[in-house]
Design a protein around this motif. Structure first.
Motif, PDB file in Angstrom:
ATOM      1  N   ILE A 119       0.835  -1.196   0.000  1.00 42.48           N
ATOM      2  CA  ILE A 119       0.000   0.000   0.000  1.00 42.48           C
ATOM      3  C   ILE A 119       0.876   1.255   0.000  1.00 42.48           C
ATOM      4  O   ILE A 119       0.605   2.226  -0.720  1.00 42.48           O
ATOM      5  CB  ILE A 119      -0.985  -0.009   1.186  1.00 42.48           C
ATOM      6  CG1 ILE A 119      -2.020  -1.110   0.955  1.00 42.48           C
ATOM      7  CG2 ILE A 119      -1.688   1.333   1.355  1.00 42.48           C
ATOM      8  CD1 ILE A 119      -2.943  -1.352   2.122  1.00 42.48           C
ATOM      9  N   GLY A 120       1.948   1.253   0.750  1.00 41.69           N
ATOM     10  CA  GLY A 120       2.872   2.389   0.768  1.00 41.69           C
ATOM     11  C   GLY A 120       3.506   2.602  -0.607  1.00 41.69           C
ATOM     12  O   GLY A 120       3.658   3.736  -1.089  1.00 41.69           O
ATOM     13  N   VAL A 143       2.211   1.661  -3.450  1.00 47.56           N
ATOM     14  CA  VAL A 143       1.174   2.155  -4.350  1.00 47.56           C
ATOM     15  C   VAL A 143       0.949   3.636  -4.114  1.00 47.56           C
ATOM     16  O   VAL A 143       0.817   4.422  -5.073  1.00 47.56           O
ATOM     17  CB  VAL A 143      -0.135   1.343  -4.175  1.00 47.56           C
ATOM     18  CG1 VAL A 143      -1.306   2.019  -4.872  1.00 47.56           C
ATOM     19  CG2 VAL A 143       0.040  -0.062  -4.709  1.00 47.56           C
ATOM     20  N   LEU A 144       0.903   4.101  -2.857  1.00 48.16           N
ATOM     21  CA  LEU A 144       0.717   5.517  -2.564  1.00 48.16           C
ATOM     22  C   LEU A 144       1.895   6.354  -3.068  1.00 48.16           C
ATOM     23  O   LEU A 144       1.695   7.443  -3.629  1.00 48.16           O
ATOM     24  CB  LEU A 144       0.513   5.733  -1.068  1.00 48.16           C
ATOM     25  CG  LEU A 144      -0.828   5.249  -0.510  1.00 48.16           C
ATOM     26  CD1 LEU A 144      -0.851   5.421   1.018  1.00 48.16           C
ATOM     27  CD2 LEU A 144      -1.975   6.016  -1.120  1.00 48.16           C
ATOM     28  N   LEU A 145       3.103   5.855  -2.879  1.00 47.88           N
ATOM     29  CA  LEU A 145       4.279   6.577  -3.388  1.00 47.88           C
ATOM     30  C   LEU A 145       4.251   6.661  -4.925  1.00 47.88           C
ATOM     31  O   LEU A 145       4.556   7.710  -5.503  1.00 47.88           O
ATOM     32  CB  LEU A 145       5.567   5.895  -2.939  1.00 47.88           C
ATOM     33  CG  LEU A 145       5.999   6.180  -1.510  1.00 47.88           C
ATOM     34  CD1 LEU A 145       7.213   5.309  -1.154  1.00 47.88           C
ATOM     35  CD2 LEU A 145       6.354   7.632  -1.324  1.00 47.88           C
ATOM     36  N   TRP A 149       1.576   6.476  -6.696  1.00 49.67           N
ATOM     37  CA  TRP A 149       0.455   7.356  -7.030  1.00 49.67           C
ATOM     38  C   TRP A 149       0.858   8.798  -6.953  1.00 49.67           C
ATOM     39  O   TRP A 149       0.533   9.577  -7.836  1.00 49.67           O
ATOM     40  CB  TRP A 149      -0.720   7.060  -6.088  1.00 49.67           C
ATOM     41  CG  TRP A 149      -1.934   7.889  -6.414  1.00 49.67           C
ATOM     42  CD1 TRP A 149      -2.263   9.075  -5.878  1.00 49.67           C
ATOM     43  CD2 TRP A 149      -2.945   7.594  -7.353  1.00 49.67           C
ATOM     44  NE1 TRP A 149      -3.412   9.552  -6.399  1.00 49.67           N
ATOM     45  CE2 TRP A 149      -3.869   8.635  -7.344  1.00 49.67           C
ATOM     46  CE3 TRP A 149      -3.167   6.530  -8.217  1.00 49.67           C
ATOM     47  CZ2 TRP A 149      -5.003   8.656  -8.129  1.00 49.67           C
ATOM     48  CZ3 TRP A 149      -4.298   6.565  -8.986  1.00 49.67           C
ATOM     49  CH2 TRP A 149      -5.208   7.622  -8.967  1.00 49.67           C
ATOM     50  N   LYS A 150       1.561   9.142  -5.902  1.00 48.32           N
ATOM     51  CA  LYS A 150       1.926  10.530  -5.687  1.00 48.32           C
ATOM     52  C   LYS A 150       3.038  10.990  -6.618  1.00 48.32           C
ATOM     53  O   LYS A 150       2.974  12.069  -7.197  1.00 48.32           O
ATOM     54  CB  LYS A 150       2.338  10.751  -4.228  1.00 48.32           C
ATOM     55  CG  LYS A 150       2.659  12.199  -3.950  1.00 48.32           C
ATOM     56  CD  LYS A 150       2.764  12.473  -2.502  1.00 48.32           C
ATOM     57  CE  LYS A 150       3.057  13.935  -2.340  1.00 48.32           C
ATOM     58  NZ  LYS A 150       2.445  14.589  -1.297  1.00 48.32           N
ATOM     59  N   TRP A 155       2.671   8.079 -10.768  1.00 46.98           N
ATOM     60  CA  TRP A 155       1.455   7.889 -11.552  1.00 46.98           C
ATOM     61  C   TRP A 155       1.010   9.172 -12.246  1.00 46.98           C
ATOM     62  O   TRP A 155       0.698   9.137 -13.433  1.00 46.98           O
ATOM     63  CB  TRP A 155       0.342   7.358 -10.631  1.00 46.98           C
ATOM     64  CG  TRP A 155      -0.850   6.841 -11.379  1.00 46.98           C
ATOM     65  CD1 TRP A 155      -2.037   7.428 -11.490  1.00 46.98           C
ATOM     66  CD2 TRP A 155      -0.937   5.648 -12.127  1.00 46.98           C
ATOM     67  NE1 TRP A 155      -2.889   6.692 -12.247  1.00 46.98           N
ATOM     68  CE2 TRP A 155      -2.205   5.561 -12.670  1.00 46.98           C
ATOM     69  CE3 TRP A 155      -0.034   4.615 -12.409  1.00 46.98           C
ATOM     70  CZ2 TRP A 155      -2.645   4.512 -13.449  1.00 46.98           C
ATOM     71  CZ3 TRP A 155      -0.478   3.568 -13.178  1.00 46.98           C
ATOM     72  CH2 TRP A 155      -1.764   3.524 -13.706  1.00 46.98           C
TER      73      TRP A 155
END
Length: 166
Positions: A21-22, A24-26, A28-29, A32
């Motif tokens: 999840i971390g 994916v968030l990194l 994303w930010k 992505w």
């Protein structure tokens, strides 16, 4: 697969889920959005390039149509100029023929007038010569008649033989 289920650990699962999840968030930010922006930018660039190509194609078609139109106009103008040149040439030839006929008519009329005047002059000269000869014969006949009748006849015959018409 059985081994995975039997050795399953919630702690390890939790930390893997937390890291995923971390990550994916990194992503994303930081990754992505720039990736999506680059993909969207590229898509817009492709759309613009396709639109430009379509516009260029339409413009080329318009230019070809204009070129064909200009070519047709140039051909029509050339044909008109050639037709006009032919008409001018034919008119010049007809005018030249007409002028030549007029000049020939004038020359013939002058020649006929010259012949007529020369004929009249020749006839007048001939009449003068005949009159002169007649007077001379009459003089000689009258002069000889006074002398002798036989002489007069022989003199007239002799003069008639001597006289030649020009």
């Amino acid at each position: 697969m059985e081994k995975l289920i039997s050795e399953f650990s919630f702690g390890l699962f939790f930390w893997q889920l937390f890291l995923f999840i971390g990550l994916v968030l990194l992503l994303w930010k930081f990754a992505w959005k720039p990736i999506l922006e680059a993909v969207n930018g590229r898509e817009e660039g492709i759309k613009n390039a396709l639109a430009s190509a379509e516009n260029a194609k339409k413009e080329m078609q318009n230019l070809q149509a204009d070129n064909e139109k200009l070519l047709k106009e140039a051909r029509a103008e050339r044909e008109a100029m050639l037709k006009e040149a032919r008409e001018i040439k034919e008119k010049m030839i007809a005018d030249a023929k007409e002028e030549a006929q007029v000049q020939a008519g004038k020359m013939i009329a002058q020649a006929e007038e010259s012949i007529r005047s020369e004929k009249q002059a020749a006839l007048a000269e001939l009449k003068n010569q005949v009159a002169t000869i007649s007077v001379e014969i009459a003089e000689k006949v009258v002069h000889a008649e006074l002398a002798d009748k036989d002489k007069q006849l022989s003199l007239v015959d002799k003069m008639l033989n001597d006289v030649t018409l020009n």
